[in-house]
Design a protein around this motif. Sequence first.
Motif, PDB file in Angstrom:
ATOM      1  N   ILE A 172       9.188   4.801  -4.111  1.00  0.00           N
ATOM      2  CA  ILE A 172       8.141   3.881  -3.671  1.00  0.00           C
ATOM      3  C   ILE A 172       7.173   3.571  -4.819  1.00  0.00           C
ATOM      4  CG2 ILE A 172       6.255   3.542  -2.026  1.00  0.00           C
ATOM      5  CD1 ILE A 172       8.787   3.823  -0.495  1.00  0.00           C
ATOM      6  N   THR A 173       6.869   2.290  -4.958  1.00  0.00           N
ATOM      7  CA  THR A 173       5.904   1.891  -5.978  1.00  0.00           C
ATOM      8  C   THR A 173       5.054   0.755  -5.436  1.00  0.00           C
ATOM      9  OG1 THR A 173       5.626   0.876  -8.159  1.00  0.00           O
ATOM     10  CG2 THR A 173       7.647   0.337  -6.988  1.00  0.00           C
ATOM     11  N   THR A 174       3.829   0.646  -5.960  1.00  0.00           N
ATOM     12  CA  THR A 174       3.018  -0.516  -5.595  1.00  0.00           C
ATOM     13  C   THR A 174       3.058  -1.551  -6.716  1.00  0.00           C
ATOM     14  OG1 THR A 174       1.072   0.614  -6.486  1.00  0.00           O
ATOM     15  CG2 THR A 174       1.434   0.751  -4.099  1.00  0.00           C
ATOM     16  N   PRO A 219      10.418   9.341  -1.498  1.00  0.00           N
ATOM     17  CA  PRO A 219       9.064   8.912  -1.881  1.00  0.00           C
ATOM     18  C   PRO A 219       8.966   8.556  -3.372  1.00  0.00           C
ATOM     19  CG  PRO A 219       8.978  10.931  -0.578  1.00  0.00           C
ATOM     20  CD  PRO A 219      10.422  10.671  -0.865  1.00  0.00           C
ATOM     21  N   ARG A 237       0.848  -1.194   0.000  1.00  0.00           N
ATOM     22  CA  ARG A 237       0.000   0.000   0.000  1.00  0.00           C
ATOM     23  C   ARG A 237       0.882   1.242   0.000  1.00  0.00           C
ATOM     24  NH1 ARG A 237      -3.155  -3.354   2.932  1.00  0.00           N
ATOM     25  NH2 ARG A 237      -1.841  -3.026   4.763  1.00  0.00           N
ATOM     26  N   GLY A 238       0.708   2.095  -1.016  1.00  0.00           N
ATOM     27  CA  GLY A 238       1.505   3.310  -1.114  1.00  0.00           C
ATOM     28  C   GLY A 238       0.908   4.431  -0.279  1.00  0.00           C
TER      29      GLY A 238
END
Lengths: 429, 429
Positions: free
Chosen positions: A61-63, A58, A48-49
Amino acid sequence: MRTQPLKVALLGCGVVGSEVARIMTTHATDLAARIGAPIELAGVAVRRGGRERAGIDPALITTDAVELVKRDDVDVVVEVIGGIEPARGLILSAMEHGASVVSANKALLAEDGSTLHAAAAKHGVDLYYEAAVAGAIPLLRPLRESLAGDKVERVLGIVNGTTNFILDRMDSTGAGFAEALDEATALGYAEADPTADIEGFDAAAKAAILAGLAFHTRVTAADVYREGITEVSAADVASAKAMDCVVKLLAICERGADGQSVSARVHPAMIPRSHPLASVREAYNAVFVESEAAGQLMFYGPGAGGAPTASAVLGDLVAVCRNKLSGATGPGESAYAALTPQPVGIARTRYHLSLDVADRAGVLAQVAAVFAQHDVSIDTVRQQGRDGDATLVIVTHTATDAALAATVADLRGMDIVRDIAGIMRVEGE
Amino acid sequence: MRTQPLKVALLGCGVVGSEVARIMTTHATDLAARIGAPIELAGVAVRRGGRERAGIDPALITTDAVELVKRDDVDVVVEVIGGIEPARGLILSAMEHGASVVSANKALLAEDGSTLHAAAAKHGVDLYYEAAVAGAIPLLRPLRESLAGDKVERVLGIVNGTTNFILDRMDSTGAGFAEALDEATALGYAEADPTADIEGFDAAAKAAILAGLAFHTRVTAADVYREGITEVSAADVASAKAMDCVVKLLAICERGADGQSVSARVHPAMIPRSHPLASVREAYNAVFVESEAAGQLMFYGPGAGGAPTASAVLGDLVAVCRNKLSGATGPGESAYAALTPQPVGIARTRYHLSLDVADRAGVLAQVAAVFAQHDVSIDTVRQQGRDGDATLVIVTHTATDAALAATVADLRGMDIVRDIAGIMRVEGE
């Protein structure tokens, strides 16, 4: 030193993943010097991002883990999400796209390690997984490499911190299983759903991995005999104490006497208080390795936790990056010995039993006759009388599980035997 | 699998060498499967020929090691002759001629490891030496590789089996040093000339190697502070017992508080009986490694002997052969951190002292004042009166060696202090 960084994709950013990212940042200079090139995060896949992650850009960050592992610029994928899927699919895809893999995933390695090893070999990449067993303790590298010129006979150890914490509390406070589990949960040593730990699944996966490496044979979790600790009672722990023993959940991997088979099992056992494993307290792990030339070695340390597990992951990451730079790969799967995993009935151990019997003349003789009939030799008997009933505490010499089971079945059919309790293996002598 | 064998030249055929040759023969199939090619002996160099060596083809025996290491068909040279020369010259010549080297030579590695590492790098060959420290215990590979992503803070251990056997006997039987040494000699635990062991030279060489690997810094035997065990008396061991401690010869390598220095020292010390190192008996070795992420790890096993040492040599041999086949080399020297080796005066430990003093009022106050003057803080004092004299048994808080030495010098100058005995460091708390 090469200036172009090696790129690392991190799958999972929980307790372990966040610690891996932190060390990669704070120790960047040391890691670069040891590898011969800087390393940097290419991306961090999370479920969950939208949440901030301390110390992680940030933008990284990847989903979409599926896309991340396919990226051309990714040299190494670190998988710390655990479980079978999507971890397996992601690892296989990463390898197909040329990335080496560092994993801490004991469940996956124990279920399907050979598929992963085959993919690594096919694509000419590395698969390292020191963190999958016994956290920070260097154990798989010693087995895979340091002992590669020796013949391992037996691996015996405490490889699950949660159950060791619970059994340690039961021993030191006299608490029952449920009470000790509650304490472990409150202190964060047990998860909300503790099944994998207390039923021995976690330890069984580790036993499969250890047996495979130790004996150069494919061993999966399904080959491992497994008993958890939920049936261990305060009375069992007290019985052990009376014998100057302590109850531990042991993982035991042994070469069969025929030289062609291997057995792996996880179960609670009584071990003498003088045995080095007896003094392994709280959530620590310790593993004995017995081999032909080296003799008896022991490895001890923290078996879990974010930082210790990250230490093992980072050690693998350095090795895999060095291999990338030199264009080589480390040792792959070694399963040439192809020993046959044996059912536990073959394994020989000593047993402790506590029998409630009628207190009259000749009882011991009748009970002893049943043991003899099944070729189970008795080492010691302690008899305690009590109002017409008596308790026989019996410890056998080594016998097979099958012989003991047959003995117990016959004992249960006897009028003079009212109850059988405290059936537990005795190890470490 | 490749069918053309890799050729191994063995330098030395004593206790370790003959065991290496034996395992190479008896376990040939396993070794070939693990390496990916068979290995065979190209030759065995011995000091004096003409004697039969069990299991070794007499045609392989030579007294000309110089020629052997130059042979074109030699892929790996295993050096188990020990000492500085001719070992160093032979190893350098072997590397020049393209052979990788496996060595068990702690003295040489500790004195001049960087020359060997530089030659290995120059000629693109491997230099492995797991057997040089703590025999069969996988310790160097974990330090070099498993902990390559972590920051080691401290290494503390028992790395000499002979002295541990002697101290263990003094502890368990009350024997004096000379008597325990005689027993060790009779049982084959001590050599005819035991100097290297009992004066701490052997342990100091190992400490130098451990410190170098742990802190990515060049540390030689000359950088290691060294005290042997010849001055440890039955009275010291009894004093330790009274404090529920045991005397061990420890090797201690520490990162300085400034982060830019490293200290390595070998000396007898009292450690609490509850410390895991206290239960290391007879000739066993055990080493603690404390690092930032992994926490506290312990490695335990047989520290010497033909078969255990051969196990470590064979593990290296498999690794080096694998590297040869893949055209790569393993990790080389890592000395980038270039910390400054510090004299022992910087190291901070606790001390035990036993003072014979005049038994009159105010003595303790005067003695305590001397400690305070040098900033050595007292933890406990035990006072025992005896016919006008008294004994003060003092344990300090941590202090530097320099401060303690100054304190002792001042105490010796005092009229009321008749004698100072049992000055020993206290570790492991």
